[in-house]
Design a protein around this motif. Structure first.
Motif, PDB file in Angstrom:
ATOM      1  N   ASP A  71      45.581  54.030  35.003  1.00  0.00           N
ATOM      2  CA  ASP A  71      46.221  52.810  35.491  1.00  0.00           C
ATOM      3  C   ASP A  71      45.424  52.344  36.704  1.00  0.00           C
ATOM      4  N   MET A  72      44.570  51.368  36.464  1.00  0.00           N
ATOM      5  CA  MET A  72      43.635  50.906  37.495  1.00  0.00           C
ATOM      6  C   MET A  72      44.305  49.863  38.370  1.00  0.00           C
ATOM      7  N   ALA A  73      43.931  49.828  39.639  1.00  0.00           N
ATOM      8  CA  ALA A  73      44.572  48.944  40.616  1.00  0.00           C
ATOM      9  C   ALA A  73      46.082  49.195  40.550  1.00  0.00           C
ATOM     10  N   GLY A  74      46.415  50.457  40.404  1.00  0.00           N
ATOM     11  CA  GLY A  74      47.806  50.857  40.138  1.00  0.00           C
ATOM     12  C   GLY A  74      48.730  50.748  41.336  1.00  0.00           C
ATOM     13  N   GLY A  75      48.166  50.535  42.529  1.00  0.00           N
ATOM     14  CA  GLY A  75      48.957  50.267  43.727  1.00  0.00           C
ATOM     15  C   GLY A  75      50.036  51.294  43.971  1.00  0.00           C
ATOM     16  N   THR A  76      51.281  50.836  44.016  1.00  0.00           N
ATOM     17  CA  THR A  76      52.399  51.709  44.382  1.00  0.00           C
ATOM     18  C   THR A  76      53.048  52.340  43.145  1.00  0.00           C
ATOM     19  N   GLY A  77      52.387  52.254  42.000  1.00  0.00           N
ATOM     20  CA  GLY A  77      52.768  53.081  40.851  1.00  0.00           C
ATOM     21  C   GLY A  77      53.775  52.512  39.859  1.00  0.00           C
ATOM     22  N   ASP A  78      54.209  51.257  40.068  1.00  0.00           N
ATOM     23  CA  ASP A  78      55.254  50.683  39.208  1.00  0.00           C
ATOM     24  C   ASP A  78      54.979  50.845  37.713  1.00  0.00           C
ATOM     25  N   VAL A  79      53.751  50.534  37.286  1.00  0.00           N
ATOM     26  CA  VAL A  79      53.411  50.593  35.860  1.00  0.00           C
ATOM     27  C   VAL A  79      53.199  52.042  35.448  1.00  0.00           C
ATOM     28  N   ALA A  80      52.538  52.817  36.305  1.00  0.00           N
ATOM     29  CA  ALA A  80      52.270  54.232  36.008  1.00  0.00           C
ATOM     30  C   ALA A  80      53.578  55.004  35.797  1.00  0.00           C
TER      31      ALA A  80
ATOM     32  N   GLY B  74      45.964  43.186  38.926  1.00  0.00           N
ATOM     33  CA  GLY B  74      44.930  43.786  39.765  1.00  0.00           C
ATOM     34  C   GLY B  74      43.587  43.111  39.612  1.00  0.00           C
ATOM     35  N   ILE B  75      43.239  42.711  38.396  1.00  0.00           N
ATOM     36  CA  ILE B  75      41.841  42.333  38.154  1.00  0.00           C
ATOM     37  C   ILE B  75      41.439  41.053  38.881  1.00  0.00           C
ATOM     38  N   ARG B  76      42.390  40.177  39.159  1.00  0.00           N
ATOM     39  CA  ARG B  76      42.004  38.942  39.853  1.00  0.00           C
ATOM     40  C   ARG B  76      41.569  39.231  41.297  1.00  0.00           C
ATOM     41  N   ASN B  77      41.899  40.419  41.803  1.00  0.00           N
ATOM     42  CA  ASN B  77      41.505  40.773  43.174  1.00  0.00           C
ATOM     43  C   ASN B  77      40.143  41.453  43.238  1.00  0.00           C
ATOM     44  N   VAL B  78      39.613  41.820  42.066  1.00  0.00           N
ATOM     45  CA  VAL B  78      38.350  42.548  42.010  1.00  0.00           C
ATOM     46  C   VAL B  78      37.209  41.562  42.226  1.00  0.00           C
ATOM     47  N   THR B  79      36.222  41.941  43.024  1.00  0.00           N
ATOM     48  CA  THR B  79      35.139  41.019  43.365  1.00  0.00           C
ATOM     49  C   THR B  79      34.249  40.744  42.154  1.00  0.00           C
ATOM     50  N   ASP B  80      33.791  41.800  41.463  1.00  0.00           N
ATOM     51  CA  ASP B  80      32.892  41.622  40.312  1.00  0.00           C
ATOM     52  C   ASP B  80      33.671  42.001  39.034  1.00  0.00           C
ATOM     53  N   ILE B  81      34.349  41.018  38.451  1.00  0.00           N
ATOM     54  CA  ILE B  81      35.231  41.286  37.307  1.00  0.00           C
ATOM     55  C   ILE B  81      34.441  41.777  36.078  1.00  0.00           C
ATOM     56  N   PRO B  82      33.282  41.166  35.723  1.00  0.00           N
ATOM     57  CA  PRO B  82      32.530  41.707  34.568  1.00  0.00           C
ATOM     58  C   PRO B  82      32.149  43.174  34.766  1.00  0.00           C
ATOM     59  N   ALA B  83      31.809  43.568  35.987  1.00  0.00           N
ATOM     60  CA  ALA B  83      31.457  44.986  36.240  1.00  0.00           C
ATOM     61  C   ALA B  83      32.675  45.870  35.986  1.00  0.00           C
TER      62      ALA B  83
ATOM     63  N   CYS C  73      45.550  44.475  30.018  1.00  0.00           N
ATOM     64  CA  CYS C  73      45.557  43.861  31.344  1.00  0.00           C
ATOM     65  C   CYS C  73      46.682  42.829  31.378  1.00  0.00           C
ATOM     66  N   MET C  74      47.464  42.817  32.433  1.00  0.00           N
ATOM     67  CA  MET C  74      48.443  41.724  32.591  1.00  0.00           C
ATOM     68  C   MET C  74      48.074  40.971  33.866  1.00  0.00           C
ATOM     69  N   GLU C  75      48.036  39.661  33.732  1.00  0.00           N
ATOM     70  CA  GLU C  75      47.662  38.858  34.903  1.00  0.00           C
ATOM     71  C   GLU C  75      48.426  37.533  34.878  1.00  0.00           C
ATOM     72  N   PHE C  76      48.576  36.945  36.038  1.00  0.00           N
ATOM     73  CA  PHE C  76      49.197  35.622  36.092  1.00  0.00           C
ATOM     74  C   PHE C  76      48.261  34.611  35.453  1.00  0.00           C
ATOM     75  N   SER C  77      48.835  33.573  34.884  1.00  0.00           N
ATOM     76  CA  SER C  77      48.007  32.498  34.364  1.00  0.00           C
ATOM     77  C   SER C  77      48.758  31.211  34.666  1.00  0.00           C
TER      78      SER C  77
ATOM     79  N   ALA D 250      39.197  31.932  28.650  1.00  0.00           N
ATOM     80  CA  ALA D 250      37.946  32.315  29.328  1.00  0.00           C
ATOM     81  C   ALA D 250      37.952  33.813  29.620  1.00  0.00           C
ATOM     82  N   PHE D 251      39.104  34.339  30.032  1.00  0.00           N
ATOM     83  CA  PHE D 251      39.162  35.780  30.323  1.00  0.00           C
ATOM     84  C   PHE D 251      39.017  36.592  29.029  1.00  0.00           C
ATOM     85  N   LYS D 252      39.591  36.077  27.955  1.00  0.00           N
ATOM     86  CA  LYS D 252      39.457  36.748  26.658  1.00  0.00           C
ATOM     87  C   LYS D 252      37.970  36.886  26.296  1.00  0.00           C
ATOM     88  N   ARG D 253      37.194  35.830  26.563  1.00  0.00           N
ATOM     89  CA  ARG D 253      35.748  35.900  26.273  1.00  0.00           C
ATOM     90  C   ARG D 253      35.071  36.962  27.141  1.00  0.00           C
TER      91      ARG D 253
END
Ligand code: SAM
Length: 243
Positions: A65-74, A134-143, A160-164, A212-215
């Motif tokens: 669970d990446m960018a798992g923060g305070t564990g809610d999803v984990a 989490g992923i929208r906070n990552v600097t290099d998303i493709p990496a 991945c779940m993200e706001f849209s 775009a994110f799907k691509r």
């Protein structure tokens, strides 16, 4: 990676973005869970339940669970018997998570400071990789997506779940008004930290549209990349499969 990247609406160097994102989450860590309830009207709990239903964790699964923060999803995945490694770049967020796990009597979770862009795990070690808000906070998303692909076993699943931004007429305007005016004010009133909450709203607005994110997910090597909108498109679950 270009010389300048967005930190919310501001252009900064990639190093400065990573540093500032760190400062935002260190600043909000202690109040993070209460603020999530307040800002989403408790909806984040339903979104996370729905997300975990899609992941379908099973006993014996090894999940990162990446960018798992305070564990809610984990916590939700560990309750279903999966072995979950919670990783985050921010030690303050993980510390709050470990404390919450102790209070809930949840054992067996692993907590590890990691940058999603450059993981220290070996190749092909996880059955699933999850990353929520989490992923929208990552600097290099493709990496980060390439690293997700690398650490997954063959047949492993990426979720991945993200706001849209919503396209629903009326709803989009209502959401925009809530996000731009109400969330930073709640941040100021409750946490005396308007800037952090303004960043959260701006980072949502700047995140790529679901197609775009799907691509980007497909470009990282995942097959059957899919984007499943929920709640009129306010939140999207993205998935992909490593073969
Ligand atoms: N997944 C949790 C949840 O849904 O409650 C936490 C989400 S929180 C909005 C975003 C998290 O992303 C923060 O804990 C932050 O430290 C983390 N993060 C930001 N950049 C990261 C990176 N490069 N690598 C790992 N985690 C990162």
């Amino acid at each position: 990676m270009s010389d300048q990247v967005n930190f919310g609406d501001e252009l900064v160097s990639p190093e400065e973005k990573t540093r500032r994102v760190g400062a935002v989450f260190s600043s909000v860590a202690r109040r993070y869970d209460a603020m999530n309830d307040l800002m989403s009207g408790g909806m984040h709990r339903l979104w996370k339940d729905r997300f975990v239903n899609r992941v379908k964790p099973r006993a014996g699964d090894d999940i990162l669970d990446m960018a798992g923060g305070t564990g809610d999803v984990a916590f939700r995945m560990a309750r279903r018997g999966a072995h979950v490694t919670v990783s985050d770049i921010n030690a303050d967020m993980l510390e709050v998570g470990e404390e919450r796990a102790r209070q809930r009597g949840l054992t067996g979770l692993e907590w590890k400071v990691e940058n999603a862009e450059a993981l220290t795990f070996g190749n092909a070690v996880f059955d699933a990789y999850t990353i929520v808000f989490g992923i929208r906070n990552v600097t290099d998303i493709p990496a980060a997506l390439r690293e997700a692909h690398r650490v997954l076993k063959r047949g492993g699943r990426f979720y991945c779940m993200e706001f849209s931004s919503s396209d629903w007429p009326g709803f989009a305007n209502l959401y925009e008004a809530w996000a731009s005016n109400v969330i930073p004010r709640i941040g100021k009133a409750i946490a005396n930290d308007e800037a952090s909450y303004r960043y959260l709203v701006e980072s949502i607005r700047r995140f790529p549209r679901p197609e775009a994110f799907k691509r980007m997910v497909a470009e990282a090597g995942f097959v059957r990349a899919a984007a499943e909108p929920m709640l009129g498109g306010l939140v999207t679950i993205h998935s992909g499969w490593k073969i």
